[in-house]
Structures are given as C-alpha cells and as structure tokens.
Motif scaffolding. Structure first.
Motif, PDB file in Angstrom:
ATOM      1  N   LEU A   1       0.826  -1.127   0.035  1.00  0.00           N
ATOM      2  CA  LEU A   1      -0.083   0.087   0.012  1.00  0.00           C
ATOM      3  C   LEU A   1       0.977   1.260   0.088  1.00  0.00           C
ATOM      4  O   LEU A   1       0.575   2.166  -0.834  1.00  0.00           O
ATOM      5  CB  LEU A   1      -0.880   0.144   1.076  1.00  0.00           C
ATOM      6  N   ILE A   2       1.716   1.234   0.838  1.00  0.00           N
ATOM      7  CA  ILE A   2       2.707   2.553   0.902  1.00  0.00           C
ATOM      8  C   ILE A   2       3.488   2.849  -0.228  1.00  0.00           C
ATOM      9  O   ILE A   2       3.893   3.921  -0.875  1.00  0.00           O
ATOM     10  CB  ILE A   2       3.521   2.246   2.207  1.00  0.00           C
ATOM     11  N   SER A   3       4.029   1.771  -0.836  1.00  0.00           N
ATOM     12  CA  SER A   3       5.025   1.716  -2.095  1.00  0.00           C
ATOM     13  C   SER A   3       4.308   2.534  -3.150  1.00  0.00           C
ATOM     14  O   SER A   3       4.721   3.458  -3.776  1.00  0.00           O
ATOM     15  CB  SER A   3       5.691   0.303  -2.399  1.00  0.00           C
ATOM     16  N   THR A   4       3.068   1.929  -3.339  1.00  0.00           N
ATOM     17  CA  THR A   4       2.318   2.674  -4.593  1.00  0.00           C
ATOM     18  C   THR A   4       1.791   4.089  -4.120  1.00  0.00           C
ATOM     19  O   THR A   4       1.953   5.084  -5.295  1.00  0.00           O
ATOM     20  CB  THR A   4       0.908   1.819  -4.749  1.00  0.00           C
ATOM     21  N   ALA A   5       1.512   4.420  -3.016  1.00  0.00           N
ATOM     22  CA  ALA A   5       1.249   5.722  -2.744  1.00  0.00           C
ATOM     23  C   ALA A   5       2.625   6.809  -2.780  1.00  0.00           C
ATOM     24  O   ALA A   5       2.515   7.811  -3.310  1.00  0.00           O
ATOM     25  CB  ALA A   5       0.699   5.880  -1.267  1.00  0.00           C
ATOM     26  N   LEU A   6       3.508   6.215  -2.265  1.00  0.00           N
ATOM     27  CA  LEU A   6       4.902   6.903  -2.399  1.00  0.00           C
ATOM     28  C   LEU A   6       5.412   7.195  -3.843  1.00  0.00           C
ATOM     29  O   LEU A   6       5.901   8.097  -4.311  1.00  0.00           O
ATOM     30  CB  LEU A   6       5.922   6.757  -1.391  1.00  0.00           C
ATOM     31  N   ALA A   7       5.251   6.155  -4.691  1.00  0.00           N
ATOM     32  CA  ALA A   7       5.824   6.284  -5.971  1.00  0.00           C
ATOM     33  C   ALA A   7       4.712   7.269  -6.775  1.00  0.00           C
ATOM     34  O   ALA A   7       5.287   7.770  -7.534  1.00  0.00           O
ATOM     35  CB  ALA A   7       5.833   4.718  -6.748  1.00  0.00           C
ATOM     36  N   GLY A   8       3.389   6.859  -6.552  1.00  0.00           N
ATOM     37  CA  GLY A   8       2.623   7.810  -7.037  1.00  0.00           C
ATOM     38  C   GLY A   8       2.690   9.172  -6.908  1.00  0.00           C
ATOM     39  O   GLY A   8       2.728  10.112  -7.902  1.00  0.00           O
ATOM     40  N   THR A   9       3.096   9.572  -5.959  1.00  0.00           N
ATOM     41  CA  THR A   9       3.351  10.916  -5.296  1.00  0.00           C
ATOM     42  C   THR A   9       4.749  11.354  -6.041  1.00  0.00           C
ATOM     43  O   THR A   9       4.554  12.649  -6.356  1.00  0.00           O
ATOM     44  CB  THR A   9       3.248  10.898  -3.797  1.00  0.00           C
ATOM     45  N   ALA A  10       5.541  10.692  -6.061  1.00  0.00           N
ATOM     46  CA  ALA A  10       6.922  11.119  -6.599  1.00  0.00           C
ATOM     47  C   ALA A  10       6.545  11.307  -8.035  1.00  0.00           C
ATOM     48  O   ALA A  10       7.331  12.315  -8.624  1.00  0.00           O
ATOM     49  CB  ALA A  10       7.972  10.077  -6.333  1.00  0.00           C
ATOM     50  N   VAL A  11       5.818  10.425  -8.780  1.00  0.00           N
ATOM     51  CA  VAL A  11       5.739  10.501 -10.153  1.00  0.00           C
ATOM     52  C   VAL A  11       4.863  11.959 -10.451  1.00  0.00           C
ATOM     53  O   VAL A  11       5.409  12.663 -11.388  1.00  0.00           O
ATOM     54  CB  VAL A  11       5.090   9.521 -10.798  1.00  0.00           C
ATOM     55  N   ILE A  12       3.824  12.112  -9.727  1.00  0.00           N
ATOM     56  CA  ILE A  12       3.217  13.375  -9.761  1.00  0.00           C
ATOM     57  C   ILE A  12       3.964  14.593  -9.413  1.00  0.00           C
ATOM     58  O   ILE A  12       3.955  15.751 -10.261  1.00  0.00           O
ATOM     59  CB  ILE A  12       1.897  13.269  -8.794  1.00  0.00           C
ATOM     60  N   ALA A  13       5.309  14.717  -8.458  1.00  0.00           N
ATOM     61  CA  ALA A  13       5.832  15.685  -8.408  1.00  0.00           C
ATOM     62  C   ALA A  13       6.833  15.846  -9.650  1.00  0.00           C
ATOM     63  O   ALA A  13       7.104  17.039  -9.737  1.00  0.00           O
ATOM     64  CB  ALA A  13       6.619  15.531  -6.900  1.00  0.00           C
ATOM     65  N   VAL A  14       7.348  14.896 -10.035  1.00  0.00           N
ATOM     66  CA  VAL A  14       8.097  14.948 -10.990  1.00  0.00           C
ATOM     67  C   VAL A  14       7.547  15.625 -12.310  1.00  0.00           C
ATOM     68  O   VAL A  14       8.035  16.468 -13.043  1.00  0.00           O
ATOM     69  CB  VAL A  14       8.769  13.564 -11.399  1.00  0.00           C
ATOM     70  N   LEU A  15       6.255  15.183 -12.544  1.00  0.00           N
ATOM     71  CA  LEU A  15       5.575  15.597 -13.752  1.00  0.00           C
ATOM     72  C   LEU A  15       5.031  17.171 -13.629  1.00  0.00           C
ATOM     73  O   LEU A  15       4.985  17.940 -14.492  1.00  0.00           O
ATOM     74  CB  LEU A  15       4.268  14.762 -13.979  1.00  0.00           C
ATOM     75  N   THR A  16       4.889  17.340 -12.186  1.00  0.00           N
ATOM     76  CA  THR A  16       4.517  19.040 -11.988  1.00  0.00           C
ATOM     77  C   THR A  16       5.442  19.829 -12.051  1.00  0.00           C
ATOM     78  O   THR A  16       5.525  20.964 -12.549  1.00  0.00           O
ATOM     79  CB  THR A  16       3.933  18.832 -10.619  1.00  0.00           C
ATOM     80  N   ALA A  17       6.693  19.181 -11.827  1.00  0.00           N
ATOM     81  CA  ALA A  17       8.106  19.927 -11.863  1.00  0.00           C
ATOM     82  C   ALA A  17       8.239  20.378 -13.391  1.00  0.00           C
ATOM     83  O   ALA A  17       9.289  20.863 -13.830  1.00  0.00           O
ATOM     84  CB  ALA A  17       9.278  19.568 -11.107  1.00  0.00           C
ATOM     85  N   GLY A  18       7.853  19.323 -14.314  1.00  0.00           N
ATOM     86  CA  GLY A  18       7.821  19.670 -15.605  1.00  0.00           C
ATOM     87  C   GLY A  18       9.124  18.714 -16.163  1.00  0.00           C
ATOM     88  O   GLY A  18       9.439  18.810 -17.460  1.00  0.00           O
ATOM     89  N   MET A  19       9.652  17.709 -15.740  1.00  0.00           N
ATOM     90  CA  MET A  19      10.456  16.853 -16.211  1.00  0.00           C
ATOM     91  C   MET A  19       9.429  15.583 -16.796  1.00  0.00           C
ATOM     92  O   MET A  19       9.065  14.643 -15.871  1.00  0.00           O
ATOM     93  CB  MET A  19      11.350  16.358 -14.924  1.00  0.00           C
ATOM     94  N   VAL A  20       9.364  15.590 -17.815  1.00  0.00           N
ATOM     95  CA  VAL A  20       8.357  14.671 -18.657  1.00  0.00           C
ATOM     96  C   VAL A  20       9.171  13.501 -19.493  1.00  0.00           C
ATOM     97  O   VAL A  20       8.668  12.624 -20.029  1.00  0.00           O
ATOM     98  CB  VAL A  20       7.543  15.285 -19.438  1.00  0.00           C
TER      99      VAL A  20
END
Length: 59
Positions: free
Chosen positions: A11-30
C-alpha cells in the motif's frame, strides 16, 4: 511483524511512487528516465517506512 510490513509495503509503495511521479511531472520533467527514477525512489523509500509503520502498530 514481517507479514504486516509486507502488506503495508504494497500500500505504501504505490502511494509514495505515485506521489513522486506526480511531483516530477508537476516540475515539468516529462522524460521517461525522470519518471522511472521517481517511481523507483518511491518503491525504495517505502521499505523502511512500511517497517517503521508496522513496528509502531505492534507497539
């Protein structure tokens, strides 16, 4: 406690990985490398976090 930690890890790994991916995409690194690195970092960080949460639940 290992069983609880492994259930929490799923449960925790999917939440943290998803949050990290969203943060990277928000930062503009696509780029694919940035997304994969953020996802892998989320999965790695989740291991000690799930162990800590399982320990806190047992105490």
């Amino acid at each position: 406690m290992m069983r609880l930690a492994s259930i929490l890890y799923s449960l925790i790994s999917t939440a943290l990985a998803g949050t990290a991916v969203i943060a990277v995409l928000t930062a503009g690194m696509v780029s694919l490398n940035a997304i994969l690195l953020a996802s892998a970092a989320g999965f790695v960080v989740a291991a000690p976090v799930s162990w800590w949460v399982a320990r806190r639940l047992y105490d």
